[in-house]
Design a protein around this motif. Sequence first.
Motif, PDB file in Angstrom:
ATOM      1  N   VAL A 171     -52.668  25.716  32.602  1.00  0.00           N
ATOM      2  CA  VAL A 171     -53.535  24.713  33.217  1.00  0.00           C
ATOM      3  C   VAL A 171     -53.747  23.594  32.203  1.00  0.00           C
ATOM      4  N   LEU A 172     -53.218  22.409  32.503  1.00  0.00           N
ATOM      5  CA  LEU A 172     -53.178  21.326  31.524  1.00  0.00           C
ATOM      6  C   LEU A 172     -54.401  20.418  31.561  1.00  0.00           C
ATOM      7  N   ASN A 173     -55.154  20.463  32.651  1.00  0.00           N
ATOM      8  CA  ASN A 173     -56.307  19.577  32.804  1.00  0.00           C
ATOM      9  C   ASN A 173     -55.875  18.127  32.645  1.00  0.00           C
ATOM     10  N   SER A 174     -56.392  17.395  31.633  1.00  0.00           N
ATOM     11  CA  SER A 174     -56.125  15.960  31.543  1.00  0.00           C
ATOM     12  C   SER A 174     -54.940  15.615  30.650  1.00  0.00           C
ATOM     13  N   THR A 175     -54.239  16.601  30.117  1.00  0.00           N
ATOM     14  CA  THR A 175     -53.101  16.315  29.250  1.00  0.00           C
ATOM     15  C   THR A 175     -51.808  16.701  29.958  1.00  0.00           C
ATOM     16  N   ARG A 176     -50.693  16.702  29.223  1.00  0.00           N
ATOM     17  CA  ARG A 176     -49.391  17.059  29.775  1.00  0.00           C
ATOM     18  C   ARG A 176     -48.592  17.772  28.698  1.00  0.00           C
ATOM     19  N   PRO A 177     -47.510  18.458  29.078  1.00  0.00           N
ATOM     20  CA  PRO A 177     -46.672  19.079  28.048  1.00  0.00           C
ATOM     21  C   PRO A 177     -46.076  18.013  27.127  1.00  0.00           C
ATOM     22  N   ALA A 178     -45.987  18.332  25.860  1.00  0.00           N
ATOM     23  CA  ALA A 178     -45.391  17.397  24.904  1.00  0.00           C
ATOM     24  C   ALA A 178     -43.902  17.234  25.199  1.00  0.00           C
ATOM     25  N   THR A 179     -43.405  16.020  25.018  1.00  0.00           N
ATOM     26  CA  THR A 179     -41.972  15.784  25.174  1.00  0.00           C
ATOM     27  C   THR A 179     -41.242  16.258  23.922  1.00  0.00           C
ATOM     28  N   LYS A 180     -39.939  16.449  24.046  1.00  0.00           N
ATOM     29  CA  LYS A 180     -39.153  16.865  22.885  1.00  0.00           C
ATOM     30  C   LYS A 180     -39.184  15.785  21.804  1.00  0.00           C
ATOM     31  N   GLY A 181     -39.218  14.515  22.235  1.00  0.00           N
ATOM     32  CA  GLY A 181     -39.300  13.441  21.253  1.00  0.00           C
ATOM     33  C   GLY A 181     -40.578  13.509  20.445  1.00  0.00           C
ATOM     34  N   GLU A 182     -41.697  13.804  21.115  1.00  0.00           N
ATOM     35  CA  GLU A 182     -42.978  13.935  20.414  1.00  0.00           C
ATOM     36  C   GLU A 182     -42.957  15.119  19.456  1.00  0.00           C
ATOM     37  N   LEU A 183     -42.331  16.208  19.881  1.00  0.00           N
ATOM     38  CA  LEU A 183     -42.237  17.375  19.010  1.00  0.00           C
ATOM     39  C   LEU A 183     -41.369  17.089  17.788  1.00  0.00           C
ATOM     40  N   ILE A 184     -40.235  16.441  18.014  1.00  0.00           N
ATOM     41  CA  ILE A 184     -39.338  16.142  16.890  1.00  0.00           C
ATOM     42  C   ILE A 184     -40.034  15.229  15.887  1.00  0.00           C
ATOM     43  N   ASN A 185     -40.769  14.241  16.381  1.00  0.00           N
ATOM     44  CA  ASN A 185     -41.512  13.344  15.494  1.00  0.00           C
ATOM     45  C   ASN A 185     -42.535  14.125  14.669  1.00  0.00           C
ATOM     46  N   PHE A 186     -43.221  15.067  15.321  1.00  0.00           N
ATOM     47  CA  PHE A 186     -44.180  15.908  14.601  1.00  0.00           C
ATOM     48  C   PHE A 186     -43.475  16.786  13.572  1.00  0.00           C
ATOM     49  N   PHE A 187     -42.349  17.400  13.975  1.00  0.00           N
ATOM     50  CA  PHE A 187     -41.613  18.255  13.043  1.00  0.00           C
ATOM     51  C   PHE A 187     -41.212  17.478  11.791  1.00  0.00           C
ATOM     52  N   GLN A 188     -40.689  16.279  11.999  1.00  0.00           N
ATOM     53  CA  GLN A 188     -40.222  15.487  10.854  1.00  0.00           C
ATOM     54  C   GLN A 188     -41.376  15.134   9.920  1.00  0.00           C
ATOM     55  N   ARG A 189     -42.506  14.803  10.506  1.00  0.00           N
ATOM     56  CA  ARG A 189     -43.663  14.459   9.672  1.00  0.00           C
ATOM     57  C   ARG A 189     -44.188  15.685   8.934  1.00  0.00           C
ATOM     58  N   LEU A 190     -44.244  16.827   9.632  1.00  0.00           N
ATOM     59  CA  LEU A 190     -44.705  18.064   9.004  1.00  0.00           C
ATOM     60  C   LEU A 190     -43.759  18.482   7.881  1.00  0.00           C
ATOM     61  N   GLU A 191     -42.465  18.400   8.145  1.00  0.00           N
ATOM     62  CA  GLU A 191     -41.488  18.824   7.143  1.00  0.00           C
ATOM     63  C   GLU A 191     -41.534  17.929   5.908  1.00  0.00           C
ATOM     64  N   LYS A 192     -41.791  16.627   6.107  1.00  0.00           N
ATOM     65  CA  LYS A 192     -41.933  15.717   4.960  1.00  0.00           C
ATOM     66  C   LYS A 192     -43.148  16.114   4.125  1.00  0.00           C
ATOM     67  N   ALA A 193     -44.249  16.452   4.815  1.00  0.00           N
ATOM     68  CA  ALA A 193     -45.458  16.861   4.094  1.00  0.00           C
ATOM     69  C   ALA A 193     -45.224  18.170   3.344  1.00  0.00           C
ATOM     70  N   LEU A 194     -44.522  19.104   3.956  1.00  0.00           N
ATOM     71  CA  LEU A 194     -44.243  20.381   3.301  1.00  0.00           C
ATOM     72  C   LEU A 194     -43.301  20.199   2.116  1.00  0.00           C
ATOM     73  N   GLU A 195     -42.354  19.290   2.273  1.00  0.00           N
ATOM     74  CA  GLU A 195     -41.424  19.020   1.170  1.00  0.00           C
ATOM     75  C   GLU A 195     -42.165  18.396  -0.016  1.00  0.00           C
ATOM     76  N   ASP A 196     -43.052  17.434   0.275  1.00  0.00           N
ATOM     77  CA  ASP A 196     -43.810  16.779  -0.794  1.00  0.00           C
ATOM     78  C   ASP A 196     -44.738  17.758  -1.504  1.00  0.00           C
ATOM     79  N   SER A 197     -45.221  18.760  -0.768  1.00  0.00           N
ATOM     80  CA  SER A 197     -46.154  19.721  -1.368  1.00  0.00           C
ATOM     81  C   SER A 197     -45.442  20.811  -2.166  1.00  0.00           C
ATOM     82  N   GLY A 198     -44.114  20.891  -2.037  1.00  0.00           N
ATOM     83  CA  GLY A 198     -43.357  21.919  -2.732  1.00  0.00           C
ATOM     84  C   GLY A 198     -43.243  23.221  -1.954  1.00  0.00           C
ATOM     85  N   PHE A 199     -43.676  23.211  -0.697  1.00  0.00           N
ATOM     86  CA  PHE A 199     -43.625  24.441   0.097  1.00  0.00           C
ATOM     87  C   PHE A 199     -42.191  24.846   0.418  1.00  0.00           C
TER      88      PHE A 199
END
Length: 242
Positions: A171-199
């Motif tokens: 049940v999504l209420n006022s939102t919608r499922p994330a698109t693959k493009g939105e997920l990929i953008n998030f993944f890239q940003r998260l991975e950059k942060a993890l790389e910078d942190s040494g994880f």
Amino acid sequence: MQGGPAVILVNPQLGQNIGMVARAMLNCGLTELRLVAPRDGWPNPDAEASAAGATLVLEEAKVFPTTGEAVADLQRVYATTARARGMTKVVETPRAAIGGMRAVSAKGQSVGVLFGPERAGLKNDDIALADTILEVPLNPGFSSLNLAQAVLLVGYEWFQAADETPASELVLNSTRPATKGELINFFQRLEKALEDSGFLYPPEKTPIMVRNIRNMFQRADLTEQEVNTLHGIISALWEKRR
């Protein structure tokens, strides 16, 4: 919603129980109630009090002096019992029987289900009028049901057989499922942060670690709002490191 098998209560004792049966029936879209020689007569004010609004079932209820007269116009009759009766009859669970009930109803034929009085259940002479016995599989050490429970179990199986409600949905209420493009953008940003942190170390394991992280978030069925929240978390953590 109307239709379905007639619910036939043979010698019901308490008005409260008849009212609770009416409530259970209407929960499942059943509206035809037949009463065979109710002990305290009919109508019974106690029934309406316990019906919780299912008064249309009570108002249309028909009273018969005998079980034979109550089933006289039916083409198919089922009898509920929890005890072995020593009769040669087909015995089915309610779930297994519903297909046959619906097939008969689809042909325009009438179906009824007999339920016995609260204390002793149906008499053998009543069961002899039925084509099929219904037995609910329950704890063999304690299989006693009250009248409304028994009606609800049969009615629920009838209703479920035609119900198209999905077994599970997001049940999504006022939102919608994330698109693959939105997920990929998030993944890239998260991975950059993890790389910078040494994880993401050692470097030779980075591709496997990245795939595992992406699969973890893919299984989460993230919404647009949730992805935005995760972006906010990354931003807050970056700000804290500065």
